[in-house]
Design an enzyme around this catalytic site. Sequence first.
Site, PDB file in Angstrom:
ATOM      1  N   ARG A  93     -12.287   0.142 -14.672  1.00 12.42           N
ATOM      2  CA  ARG A  93     -11.016   0.839 -14.442  1.00 12.42           C
ATOM      3  C   ARG A  93     -10.354   0.347 -13.154  1.00 12.42           C
ATOM      4  NH1 ARG A  93     -11.066   7.228 -14.419  1.00 12.42           N
ATOM      5  NH2 ARG A  93     -12.052   6.871 -12.403  1.00 12.42           N
ATOM      6  N   ARG A 143       6.970  -3.629   7.953  1.00  8.01           N
ATOM      7  CA  ARG A 143       7.294  -2.790   6.803  1.00  8.01           C
ATOM      8  C   ARG A 143       8.399  -3.438   5.983  1.00  8.01           C
ATOM      9  NH1 ARG A 143      10.492   1.200   4.748  1.00  8.01           N
ATOM     10  NH2 ARG A 143       9.454   3.050   3.888  1.00  8.01           N
ATOM     11  N   LYS A 201      -5.097   4.514 -11.242  1.00  4.49           N
ATOM     12  CA  LYS A 201      -5.718   5.451 -10.287  1.00  4.49           C
ATOM     13  C   LYS A 201      -5.231   5.148  -8.865  1.00  4.49           C
ATOM     14  CE  LYS A 201     -10.184   7.661  -9.393  1.00  4.49           C
ATOM     15  NZ  LYS A 201      -9.701   9.031  -9.532  1.00  4.49           N
ATOM     16  N   GLU A 243      -3.381  17.132 -17.758  1.00  2.00           N
ATOM     17  CA  GLU A 243      -4.753  17.075 -17.224  1.00  2.00           C
ATOM     18  C   GLU A 243      -4.833  17.988 -16.009  1.00  2.00           C
ATOM     19  OE1 GLU A 243      -5.640  13.064 -15.817  1.00  2.00           O
ATOM     20  OE2 GLU A 243      -3.570  12.845 -15.133  1.00  2.00           O
TER      21      GLU A 243
HETATM   22  N1  PMP Z   1      -7.625  12.893 -14.051  1.00  2.00           N
HETATM   23  C1  PMP Z   1      -7.293  12.787 -12.754  1.00  2.00           C
HETATM   24  C2  PMP Z   1      -5.871  13.021 -12.354  1.00  2.00           C
HETATM   25  C3  PMP Z   1      -8.286  12.482 -11.790  1.00  2.00           C
HETATM   26  O1  PMP Z   1      -7.954  12.363 -10.495  1.00  2.00           O
HETATM   27  C4  PMP Z   1      -9.625  12.322 -12.211  1.00  2.00           C
HETATM   28  C5  PMP Z   1     -10.715  12.065 -11.216  1.00  2.00           C
HETATM   29  N2  PMP Z   1     -10.729  10.779 -10.713  1.00  2.00           N
HETATM   30  C6  PMP Z   1      -9.915  12.431 -13.581  1.00  2.00           C
HETATM   31  C7  PMP Z   1      -8.881  12.723 -14.477  1.00  2.00           C
HETATM   32  C8  PMP Z   1     -11.321  12.241 -14.099  1.00  2.00           C
HETATM   33  O2  PMP Z   1     -11.698  10.891 -14.072  1.00  2.00           O
HETATM   34  P1  PMP Z   1     -13.239  10.471 -13.903  1.00  2.00           P
HETATM   35  O3  PMP Z   1     -13.978  11.176 -14.999  1.00  2.00           O
HETATM   36  O4  PMP Z   1     -13.227   9.010 -14.092  1.00  2.00           O
HETATM   37  O5  PMP Z   1     -13.649  10.918 -12.548  1.00  2.00           O
END
Ligand code: PMP
Length: 286
Positions: A51, A100, A150, A182
């Site tokens: 990831r 910057r 992420k 989520e």
């Molecule tokens: N959604 C979000 C917004 C997150 O920050 C996380 C945690 N990193 C997850 C889902 C869960 O991902 P993971 O199972 O890979 O930790």
Amino acid sequence: MRSVYVNGEWVDEDKATVSVFDRGFLMADGVYEVTTVIDGKLIDLPGHAARLFRSLAELDMAAPVDAPTLEALHREAVARNGIVFGRVYLQVTRGNPGDRDFAFPDPATTKPTFVLFTQVTGSPEDNADAKRGLSVITVPDIRWGRRDIKTVQLLYPAMGKMMAKAANADDAWFVEDGLVTEGTSNNAWIVKGGRIVTRALSHDILHGITRAAVMRYAAEAQMEVEERSFTVEEAKAADEAFITSASAFVTPVISIDGVALGTGKPGPVASRLREIYIDESRKAAR
Ligand code: PMP
């Protein structure tokens, strides 16, 4: 005192610094990963590494190291800090171009900033949240449209946690067009009539590494999983709910916006999945 990795060196945490011109600081131009440590071993580092490389590629950012070096650094972080139960955080930013400017710097001259640090936690068995179950509130999802990457742009998730705290709840679930996306830092799941439901993968949510593992384990245990969106109303009428993340594993949710789910206690499906997830993760840990 923790030993922290910064751009090729292990230093005491009070000596670990990056530039004020770092794009992570100025523009949240960076990505991160969190890998859990159980019994001194890493849970699904290959999943987190994959990831990470995808997040970097989506942002046209150079990878600071290859997969074997990434693994070696994780192991060194665990060993140097004597982690038995805890986490390894890693963060990569587009680096420090010396000034910057919105334009991406030339990767030939500006190297990524690359940091690893550890945190200590308790054992998964000894977790008050899992025993009690979490209360969540729902809040509008006003994050950007690439939540599958992420990034370290965590201001709104932090605000979501503060809104939950102000409402005397444990966490918040984000809602867009009436549908749950989520949690602030986890994937959201409900259970109704024995069927487990979680939102399908898209740009709208982070592709949780724990989510993927739980999908696998649930299928192996002959549990039925549906990947689809669900409304807040459907969630409030569910028998059970839970969240998944590398930090929370599987943690039951017992109320949504003050509405108790089922018996108001952690449900059997969430509790069973937590047990399976922890057992299987322990067995597969390297
Ligand atoms: N959604 C979000 C917004 C997150 O920050 C996380 C945690 N990193 C997850 C889902 C869960 O991902 P993971 O199972 O890979 O930790």
